[in-house]
Scaffold this active site. Sequence first.
Site, mmCIF file in Angstrom:
data_model
loop_
_atom_site.group_PDB
_atom_site.id
_atom_site.type_symbol
_atom_site.label_atom_id
_atom_site.label_comp_id
_atom_site.label_asym_id
_atom_site.label_seq_id
_atom_site.Cartn_x
_atom_site.Cartn_y
_atom_site.Cartn_z
ATOM 1 N N GLY A 13 28.118 100.048 -20.919
ATOM 2 C CA GLY A 13 27.362 99.375 -21.966
ATOM 3 C C GLY A 13 26.014 98.820 -21.518
ATOM 4 C CB SER A 14 23.616 99.560 -18.769
ATOM 5 O OG SER A 14 23.256 100.907 -18.952
ATOM 6 C CG ASN A 15 21.513 102.784 -22.785
ATOM 7 O OD1 ASN A 15 20.290 102.803 -22.848
ATOM 8 N ND2 ASN A 15 22.200 103.558 -21.957
ATOM 9 C CG LEU A 88 33.151 114.902 -33.311
ATOM 10 C CD1 LEU A 88 31.829 115.334 -32.671
ATOM 11 C CD2 LEU A 88 33.991 116.141 -33.614
ATOM 12 C CB ILE A 89 30.987 110.169 -35.643
ATOM 13 C CG1 ILE A 89 30.288 109.426 -34.499
ATOM 14 C CG2 ILE A 89 31.022 109.305 -36.891
ATOM 15 C CD1 ILE A 89 30.964 108.153 -34.049
ATOM 16 C CG ASN A 103 24.570 109.871 -29.245
ATOM 17 O OD1 ASN A 103 25.120 108.948 -28.629
ATOM 18 N ND2 ASN A 103 24.543 111.109 -28.783
ATOM 19 C CG HIS A 105 22.795 113.846 -24.816
ATOM 20 N ND1 HIS A 105 24.168 113.876 -24.735
ATOM 21 C CD2 HIS A 105 22.344 114.851 -24.038
ATOM 22 C CE1 HIS A 105 24.536 114.886 -23.965
ATOM 23 N NE2 HIS A 105 23.452 115.486 -23.521
HETATM 24 C C1 GAR Z 1 24.087 106.795 -21.204
HETATM 25 O O1 GAR Z 1 23.404 107.457 -20.193
HETATM 26 C C2 GAR Z 1 24.094 107.638 -22.470
HETATM 27 O O2 GAR Z 1 22.948 108.423 -22.603
HETATM 28 C C3 GAR Z 1 25.299 108.501 -22.223
HETATM 29 O O3 GAR Z 1 26.253 107.631 -21.685
HETATM 30 C C4 GAR Z 1 25.572 106.668 -20.869
HETATM 31 C C5 GAR Z 1 26.137 105.315 -21.168
HETATM 32 O O4 GAR Z 1 25.660 104.385 -20.241
HETATM 33 N N1 GAR Z 1 25.760 109.112 -23.446
HETATM 34 C C6 GAR Z 1 26.233 110.353 -23.483
HETATM 35 O O5 GAR Z 1 26.346 111.034 -22.478
HETATM 36 C C7 GAR Z 1 26.598 110.843 -24.874
HETATM 37 N N2 GAR Z 1 26.871 112.254 -24.868
HETATM 38 P P1 GAR Z 1 25.812 102.832 -20.516
HETATM 39 O O6 GAR Z 1 27.277 102.583 -20.886
HETATM 40 O O7 GAR Z 1 25.463 102.176 -19.228
HETATM 41 O O8 GAR Z 1 24.887 102.475 -21.637
#
Ligand code: GAR
Length: 192
Positions: A13-15, A88-89, A103, A105
């Site tokens: 969950g850093s984003n 998947l949603i 989303n 990616h």
């Molecule tokens: C992020 O890099 C995001 O782009 C990726 O998961 C990571 C989550 O990091 N998402 C996907 O790969 C979706 N297909 P986070 O939990 O540190 O935010």
Amino acid sequence: MKKHIAIFASGSGSNAQKIMEHFKRSNEVEISLVLTNNPDAYVLQRADNFEIPTHIFDRNEFYHTRHVIDLLKNLEIDLIVLAGFLWLIPKDLIAEYPGRIINIHPALLPKFGGKGMYGDNVHKAVMAAGETEGGITIHYVDENYDEGEFIYQAKYRIDKDDNLEMIKFKGQQLEHNHFPRIVDTIIKKIKK
Ligand code: GAR
């Protein structure tokens, strides 16, 4: 009238944290709920730190009941943000929020997307393909993995001796720098 965001995340969950920080003092936008399929996800701790309510669901609830939709509707959620959410949603959720689910990616779609393409799997595939640039894609969500309309892409350079950690770091820096800003732009365009 305040706008409301729900964040779905499956892991660290850093984003999600960057988005929570971005809107912490906002009078216009509130992160109303963080949802996850993973009871051990660190994003739950991060949400607690910001005093944001959380909801954990399982496959049955998500795919075979309307409970999550009801929850989102009751909180008057305007925008759903997927920040490292790996399931998947379901169609009925997309139908309730057309053009209102986005989303992020960690690659330059349409390359390196699709089922199973998340986190390190993506970075490893990018390396294996010998790419000289990587990037991120922020896009609307439809019924297929990683296929909705693009909103924003940004690139970074991959040097010959970059390892997995380096590539991951470069991608994460881009995500953290741009995702909150793009979410901000999108939510402000939504009419209540
Ligand atoms: C992020 O890099 C995001 O782009 C990726 O998961 C990571 C989550 O990091 N998402 C996907 O790969 C979706 N297909 P986070 O939990 O540190 O935010």
